[in-house]
Design a protein around this motif. Structure first.
Motif, short mmCIF file in Angstrom:
data_model
loop_
_atom_site.label_atom_id
_atom_site.label_comp_id
_atom_site.label_asym_id
_atom_site.label_seq_id
_atom_site.Cartn_x
_atom_site.Cartn_y
_atom_site.Cartn_z
N VAL A 123 -22.05 75.73 5.79
CA VAL A 123 -22.77 76.96 6.13
C VAL A 123 -24.08 77.04 5.35
O VAL A 123 -24.13 76.71 4.16
N GLY A 124 -25.12 77.51 6.03
CA GLY A 124 -26.40 77.73 5.38
C GLY A 124 -27.56 77.34 6.28
O GLY A 124 -27.40 76.58 7.24
N HIS A 125 -28.73 77.88 5.96
CA HIS A 125 -29.91 77.58 6.77
C HIS A 125 -30.41 76.17 6.47
O HIS A 125 -30.16 75.60 5.40
N ARG A 126 -31.13 75.60 7.44
CA ARG A 126 -31.57 74.21 7.33
C ARG A 126 -32.55 74.04 6.17
O ARG A 126 -33.23 74.98 5.75
N HIS A 127 -32.62 72.83 5.69
CA HIS A 127 -33.49 72.50 4.56
C HIS A 127 -34.94 72.53 5.03
O HIS A 127 -35.30 71.83 5.99
N PRO A 128 -35.81 73.32 4.41
CA PRO A 128 -37.20 73.43 4.90
C PRO A 128 -38.07 72.23 4.53
O PRO A 128 -39.10 72.01 5.15
N TRP A 158 -29.09 67.04 7.95
CA TRP A 158 -28.03 67.78 8.64
C TRP A 158 -27.41 68.82 7.73
O TRP A 158 -26.66 69.69 8.17
N LEU A 159 -27.76 68.77 6.45
CA LEU A 159 -27.20 69.68 5.45
C LEU A 159 -28.02 70.96 5.31
O LEU A 159 -29.22 70.98 5.62
N PRO A 160 -27.43 72.04 4.82
CA PRO A 160 -28.18 73.27 4.56
C PRO A 160 -28.97 73.15 3.27
O PRO A 160 -28.74 72.25 2.45
N VAL A 161 -29.87 74.08 3.07
CA VAL A 161 -30.70 74.07 1.87
C VAL A 161 -29.84 74.21 0.61
O VAL A 161 -30.20 73.70 -0.47
N GLU A 162 -28.69 74.88 0.72
CA GLU A 162 -27.82 75.06 -0.44
C GLU A 162 -27.27 73.74 -0.97
O GLU A 162 -26.77 73.68 -2.10
#
Length: 455
Positions: free
Chosen positions: A386-391, A396-400
């Motif tokens: 869970v989490g928003h995409r890496h900017p 494929w992983l979230p920014v977290e």
């Protein structure tokens, strides 16, 4: 690996590719037999002869394009729509470039020594040679198809508009035929050549009529599909349940998709690809759709009893393509729906299947309750990411996740991922990052399965 029921034979793909190459090689052989290599006595004759072979290859490739996308079951099951679309695009641009080379080379070859120049020769051929005006119209139609197929142009078009324009490829291929039959010496140089070219055109036409028109209509009429239920899964996601007669005879597998037409008024003529979100049970079919466009948004307004036409089933995102006993299912957002269906068909057992669901927030977890309950029954595990995409990077992983390597993240979640099949469904760019991560984690290319619905 252990025996897998319903496995798609790998040699089907090799045979279909070999047949395509055989067609192109035979075209070259006919050109040689018709004096193609012997026509280099002068510069003009040599240029014209090269123009002939480029035109012949362009014609053959255009017809192979038609066959690629004619939904021939043997070809479809061997390649899958994702790979077919990629090959179709490559063949399309190659045939277009060869067509342009054919026009330029033949006109230049004819113009040598005429005294009227290239432009004059072109106008004379178009206005006075049999079938040339039709061939020019066909070439214009193909130019329109190619221009709208360039990625920058496609992004500016709605899918429905692009699909309508793309149908002009059939017009282009059809308009070129009279010119080739009336003025193409390679079509008439021998009985073998005439039979070959007529046979290739007839095969392409028959394939389109049979598999894009007759089979879908017959199948839809036989099964009498109608909407039986529309369920709101969230404010923007709905499930549509379709019932009909003898659905067990559809031979559809969990994870596959149909092209759907809901006959309810405006928009009924447009087909859209939606995967099954539940394994077929012989009594009903279910799709789960996110309302991201006009075609998908209208599904929430469907009425019970609405007639349904389908083309399919299509796709290779099913258990018949797996190479291992264990699997990993990785889906993003609404892309989890075919994987949820696939979970019903893959071998059950503790640890056999791991489901990774990538979402921006837990509110975006489509069919979460169903997925959790089904996983408990099948002995699978569900892991939300869970989490928003890496900017700052494609991942494929979230920014977290910080700077964790994509492949390393997969190995941490599924330590034995290199020994499993990996099924992936989501947005195209996101899927690219997952495919790259899976390869980096040691998964062989033949064990990575995905399906794209981009155009």
């Amino acid at each position: 690996m252990p025996h897998v029921d319903g496995v798609t034979p790998r040699w089907w793909r090799d045979v279909s590719a070999a047949l395509a190459w055989a067609v192109l090689l035979f075209v070259g052989a006919l050109w040689v037999a018709g004096g193609g290599l012997a026509s280099f006595g002068t510069v003009a004759d040599g240029v014209t002869s090269v123009g002939r072979i480029t035109g012949l290859l362009a014609s053959a490739l255009i017809l192979l394009q038609v066959l690629l996308m004619a939904r021939i079951p043997f070809v479809e099951q061997a390649w899958g729509q994702d790979e077919l679309a990629r090959v179709h695009r490559l063949v399309g641009f190659t045939s277009f470039n060869l067509m342009l080379a054919h026009i330029v080379l033949v006109i230049v070859g004819y113009s040598v020594g005429t005294g009227v120049g290239v432009v004059g020769t072109f106008l004379d051929e178009v206005l006075n040679s049999p079938g040339m005006l039709l061939a020019l119209a066909g070439a214009v139609a193909l130019v329109m198809v190619v221009v709208t197929s360039i990625r920058a142009a496609r992004r500016r078009l709605r899918y429905e508009s692009w699909h309508l324009l793309h149908l002009y490829a059939y017009v282009g291929a059809g308009l070129a035929l009279p010119h080739q039959l009336w003025t193409g010496q390679d079509f008439r140089v021998s009985a073998v050549s005439t039979v070959f070219w007529w046979g290739l055109y007839a095969t392409a036409l028959a394939a389109v009529l049979v598999f894009r028109v007759v089979v879908p209509l017959t199948r839809s009429l036989r099964h009498r599909l109608v909407v039986s239920q529309v369920v709101a899964e969230s404010p923007s996601v709905m499930s549509v349940v379709v019932t009909g007669r003898e659905l067990h005879r559809l031979k559809v597998r969990a994870g596959q998709f149909f092209q759907w037409r809901f006959i309810d008024g405006p928009g009924s003529s447009r087909a859209n690809p939606y995967s099954l979100s539940a394994a077929p049970d012989g009594r009903s079919l279910r799709i789960t759709v996110d309302a991201v466009g006009d075609s998908s948004a209208r599904l929430s307004r469907l009425r019970v009893g609405t007639p349904v036409l389908v083309e399919g089933p299509y796709g290779r995102l099913h258990a018949g393509v797996r190479t291992r006993e264990k699997s990993v299912l990785i889906g993003a957002g609404i892309g989890i729906t075919p994987l949820r269906a696939l979970l019903e068909e893959l071998p059950a057992g503790p640890g056999n299947v791991v489901v990774i669901h990538r979402v921006s927030s837990r509110d975006d977890m489509v069919l979460a309750g169903e997925l959790t309950a089904l996983a408990a029954v099948r002995g699978a595990s569900v892991i939300p990411v869970v989490g928003h995409r890496h900017p700052a990077r494609d991942s494929w992983l979230p920014v977290e996740a910080g700077d964790v390597d994509d492949a390393e993240a997969l190995r941490r979640i599924v330590p034995d991922i290199a020994d499993r099949d990996v099924y992936i469904c989501g947005a195209p760019r996101w899927m690219d990052t997952v495919v790259a991560a899976a390869r980096g984690a040691g998964v062989p290319g033949g064990s990575i399965h995905h399906e794209r619905f981009s155009y």
